[in-house]
Design a protein around this motif. Structure first.
Motif, PDB file in Angstrom:
ATOM      1  N   CYS A 132       0.832  -1.214   0.000  1.00 53.48           N
ATOM      2  CA  CYS A 132       0.000   0.000   0.000  1.00 53.48           C
ATOM      3  C   CYS A 132       0.863   1.259   0.000  1.00 53.48           C
ATOM      4  O   CYS A 132       0.577   2.237  -0.710  1.00 53.48           O
ATOM      5  N   LYS A 133       1.938   1.225   0.804  1.00 57.68           N
ATOM      6  CA  LYS A 133       2.808   2.392   0.916  1.00 57.68           C
ATOM      7  C   LYS A 133       3.419   2.756  -0.427  1.00 57.68           C
ATOM      8  O   LYS A 133       3.354   3.902  -0.880  1.00 57.68           O
ATOM      9  N   TRP A 134       4.029   1.750  -1.106  1.00 58.45           N
ATOM     10  CA  TRP A 134       4.758   2.073  -2.335  1.00 58.45           C
ATOM     11  C   TRP A 134       3.803   2.273  -3.515  1.00 58.45           C
ATOM     12  O   TRP A 134       4.133   2.988  -4.461  1.00 58.45           O
ATOM     13  N   ARG A 135       2.635   1.662  -3.478  1.00 57.50           N
ATOM     14  CA  ARG A 135       1.631   1.961  -4.498  1.00 57.50           C
ATOM     15  C   ARG A 135       1.246   3.444  -4.406  1.00 57.50           C
ATOM     16  O   ARG A 135       1.209   4.156  -5.415  1.00 57.50           O
ATOM     17  N   GLY A 136       0.984   3.910  -3.173  1.00 57.20           N
ATOM     18  CA  GLY A 136       0.627   5.309  -2.989  1.00 57.20           C
ATOM     19  C   GLY A 136       1.755   6.254  -3.341  1.00 57.20           C
ATOM     20  O   GLY A 136       1.530   7.311  -3.965  1.00 57.20           O
ATOM     21  N   ARG A 137       2.992   5.881  -2.953  1.00 60.15           N
ATOM     22  CA  ARG A 137       4.141   6.730  -3.268  1.00 60.15           C
ATOM     23  C   ARG A 137       4.326   6.861  -4.770  1.00 60.15           C
ATOM     24  O   ARG A 137       4.671   7.930  -5.288  1.00 60.15           O
ATOM     25  N   PHE A 138       4.098   5.744  -5.495  1.00 56.60           N
ATOM     26  CA  PHE A 138       4.289   5.792  -6.936  1.00 56.60           C
ATOM     27  C   PHE A 138       3.195   6.629  -7.603  1.00 56.60           C
ATOM     28  O   PHE A 138       3.470   7.405  -8.521  1.00 56.60           O
ATOM     29  N   VAL A 139       1.953   6.449  -7.173  1.00 57.68           N
ATOM     30  CA  VAL A 139       0.862   7.226  -7.765  1.00 57.68           C
ATOM     31  C   VAL A 139       1.107   8.720  -7.565  1.00 57.68           C
ATOM     32  O   VAL A 139       0.826   9.540  -8.445  1.00 57.68           O
ATOM     33  N   THR A 140       1.672   9.091  -6.429  1.00 61.08           N
ATOM     34  CA  THR A 140       1.906  10.500  -6.130  1.00 61.08           C
ATOM     35  C   THR A 140       3.149  11.044  -6.827  1.00 61.08           C
ATOM     36  O   THR A 140       3.116  12.098  -7.464  1.00 61.08           O
ATOM     37  N   GLY A 141       4.261  10.303  -6.724  1.00 60.89           N
ATOM     38  CA  GLY A 141       5.530  10.825  -7.242  1.00 60.89           C
ATOM     39  C   GLY A 141       6.074  10.096  -8.438  1.00 60.89           C
ATOM     40  O   GLY A 141       7.200  10.388  -8.865  1.00 60.89           O
ATOM     41  N   ARG A 142       5.315   9.110  -8.977  1.00 61.91           N
ATOM     42  CA  ARG A 142       5.773   8.292 -10.098  1.00 61.91           C
ATOM     43  C   ARG A 142       7.124   7.651  -9.777  1.00 61.91           C
ATOM     44  O   ARG A 142       7.323   7.205  -8.648  1.00 61.91           O
TER      45      ARG A 142
END
Length: 362
Positions: free
Chosen positions: A64-74
């Motif tokens: 969940c953490k890295w999915r969210g980080r990627f969606v926000t900062g690619r």
């Protein structure tokens, strides 16, 4: 029905997918970054957070953490965030250059880099090179050997032998049989100086030979007990004597399954005729160049490291007496080896190793 929070939509363009694939596959990529890249790729392929967590052996919270980080900062969202304190002197590009030089190049005057030689080329300190190598598990000074079996029946033999280890037959004894040949009776040219506080044991580098002997051994995989015989020569005649010894030691009501290698003395006409006359003996040959499948080889290693390597003998008779004493002491409290890997695990591991070899040729 209770519904969890909706997942952030994750769609990759061609450039992002290419970069993530590169991070996940390159050997010089930091393992943490490679893992994050694999997580995002699995998420983009439609996997749920739970499925992706199971595939990559991580927690659902991490996905969940890295999915969210990627969606926000690619792609930049997968990089480590700046930490408080003094800025890093060794940037990611410098670390990547050191790893790339270590893996892909060689110095002109040597076969591998040292911390000193690589530091001179890159302008870094030896300590910086050492820390980078340690972080990525790089040891250019080390080299290991390997040998892949070319036996056309490799898979069948592995399944046969591992099957005996993991599920031995009822009313039978499984013995791992082999010979430790050319055991030398060695004596140092000067007396050995015993260990003292602050000083290790010392011995001369040279030695005197006093003959050789051969140990024929059979390891019972169920109990760890070893049947052994010593002979001065290493021929089929001596191997037959050992087989007769095994025949007398194993109760008549038990079948005997022998796991042994393809050495010539194991396949002579006299040995084959002996097996015909003793049908309770069943032979299982290991694949060529696969002695690691024979558990008695592990016991030979223990014999060497714990007893033979640092012992001294002034005659072959003294050496044989010493080995018999070790056998007797060991069999008072034998311990079987535990075989953990299945045949499928072994075959898959070798397949991955073969793929690495093929890739290294390109």
């Amino acid at each position: 029905m209770a519904m969890g929070r909706p997942k952030a939509e994750l769609v990759l363009d061609a450039t992002e997918r290419e970069q993530l694939l590169a991070w996940s596959r390159r050997r010089k990529t930091a393992q943490a970054l490679a893992l994050r890249a694999r997580v995002i790729l699995d998420c983009a392929d439609g996997g749920s957070n739970t499925e992706v967590a199971e595939q990559n052996a991580v927690s659902k919270q991490m996905v969940c953490k890295w999915r969210g980080r990627f969606v926000t900062g690619r792609l930049d969202g997968l990089l480590d965030a700046p930490r408080p304190g003094q800025p890093r002197k060794l940037t990611d590009s410098i670390v990547e250059e050191v790893i790339d030089r270590t893996l892909r190049t060689k110095p002109g005057h040597a076969t591998q880099w040292s911390t000193r030689s690589l530091a001179q080329v890159t302008g870094l300190t030896q300590n910086a090179i050492f820390r980078i190598w340690k972080a990525f598990g790089l040891q250019p000074h080390r080299q290991e050997t390997f040998k892949l079996s070319s036996d056309p029946l490799f898979v069948e033999k592995v399944r046969d032998i591992v099957g005996l280890y993991l599920d031995p037959p009822i009313k039978a004894m499984v013995l791992c049989v082999d010979e430790k040949s050319q055991i030398q009776a060695l004596d140092r040219t000067q007396p050995v100086l015993p260990m003292m506080p602050g000083m290790p044991e010392k011995r001369t580098h040279d030695y005197m030979r006093h003959g050789t002997t051969t140990l024929f051994a059979g390891l019972d995989i169920a109990t760890g007990e070893v049947l052994g015989q010593l002979h001065r020569r290493h021929r089929s005649e001596e191997f037959l004597k050992f087989l007769r010894h095994v025949h007398t030691q194993v109760p008549e009501e038990l079948d005997v399954h022998l796991i042994m290698d393809n050495y010539a003395t194991h396949k002579t006409a006299a040995v084959q005729n002996w097996f015909v006359r003793h049908p309770r003996f069943h032979v299982h040959f290991t694949p060529t160049s696969a002695s690691w499948l024979n558990q008695v080889e592990r016991w030979f290693s223990t014999l060497t490291t714990q007893y033979l390597r640092r012992s001294t003998h002034r005659s072959t008779q003294a050496l044989e007496k010493s080995i018999k004493h070790y056998l007797s002491s060991y069999n008072e409290n034998p311990k079987p080896f535990v075989w953990a890997k299945s045949a499928d695990d072994i075959i898959s591991s070798i397949a991955r190793f073969c793929n690495r070899i093929n890739q290294s040729r390109h």
